[in-house]
Motif scaffolding. Sequence first.
Motif, PDB file in Angstrom:
ATOM      1  N   ASP A   1       5.371   2.066  -6.613  1.00 36.10           N
ATOM      2  CA  ASP A   1       5.412   0.136  -6.277  1.00 36.10           C
ATOM      3  C   ASP A   1       3.454   0.160  -6.665  1.00 36.10           C
TER       4      ASP A   1
ATOM      5  N   ARG B   1      -2.379  -0.958  -1.169  1.00 30.82           N
ATOM      6  CA  ARG B   1      -2.437  -1.529  -0.171  1.00 30.82           C
ATOM      7  C   ARG B   1      -3.405  -0.140   0.303  1.00 30.82           C
TER       8      ARG B   1
ATOM      9  N   TYR C   1       4.319   3.375   3.465  1.00 30.11           N
ATOM     10  CA  TYR C   1       3.487   2.353   2.438  1.00 30.11           C
ATOM     11  C   TYR C   1       4.959   2.228   1.519  1.00 30.11           C
TER      12      TYR C   1
ATOM     13  N   TYR D   1       7.268  -0.486   0.610  1.00 25.00           N
ATOM     14  CA  TYR D   1       7.862  -1.671  -0.289  1.00 25.00           C
ATOM     15  C   TYR D   1       8.986   0.111  -1.756  1.00 25.00           C
TER      16      TYR D   1
ATOM     17  N   TYR E   1      -8.704  -6.696  -6.201  1.00 26.69           N
ATOM     18  CA  TYR E   1      -8.552  -6.515  -5.251  1.00 26.69           C
ATOM     19  C   TYR E   1      -8.605  -6.323  -4.068  1.00 26.69           C
TER      20      TYR E   1
ATOM     21  N   ARG F   1       1.717  -1.821  -5.732  1.00 29.94           N
ATOM     22  CA  ARG F   1       2.072  -2.655  -3.809  1.00 29.94           C
ATOM     23  C   ARG F   1       0.980  -1.477  -3.481  1.00 29.94           C
TER      24      ARG F   1
END
Length: 217
Positions: A30, A36, A22, A26, A119, A32
């Motif tokens: 990050d 994830r 990941y 990215y 999320y 994100r």
Amino acid sequence: GLIGVAAPRLVGTQMVSKIQEYEGQYKRLDWRVGFRIAEDVAKQKFCTFKNDEEAMEVGIRAGFAYLTLGIVSAPLEGFTFLKVKQRKDGEKYVSLWYSGPVRGAGGTAAAISVVLGDYVRSKMGYSMYDPTEEEVNRYVTEIQNYHERVTNLQYLPSEEEIKFMASRLPVEVNGEPTEKFEVSNHKDVPRVETNLIRGGVCLVLAEGLCQKSAKIW
């Protein structure tokens, strides 16, 4: 290593290599990446858990640990656990429980942990929290009581600001009692487990979500 304390079965799995993947997709650190990896853990891609609650809880811890660089205890001691509770229409929502050590994460990371929890909730198919007017008012009283009777918050939101934030939470910000005295008003709220002041709740809502709202947005 940090998450292995709470979930030893994750040690030695492919989680680390997935984080690196990941980071390549990215960039390192990050947000994100944290989101994830939390989703992957919650969906039991690296190992199995006894139920959805445990899987989501460990997933949020993993994402939270990444967002705080694995250097504070907040993912283990500040975010204490997760509960799945019932909405008024019978659907299920997610309740995130916090305690005092969440302060160590800082306001931004504490706020992002709630976004992270939402999320994971959405990816796992759970409904949004449906706060009642009484629950919203309890947040107002509790934050004001905490500021006046426990310790001054770095940022004390106005009543209107607290109501705006609390009435729109898609996950419940909950917590274990940290003080020996009760809130001054709005006691015995049906879905709130205690009348005692919950320090973690006040820190996450006031110094986290409200204070850092512009940055998070």
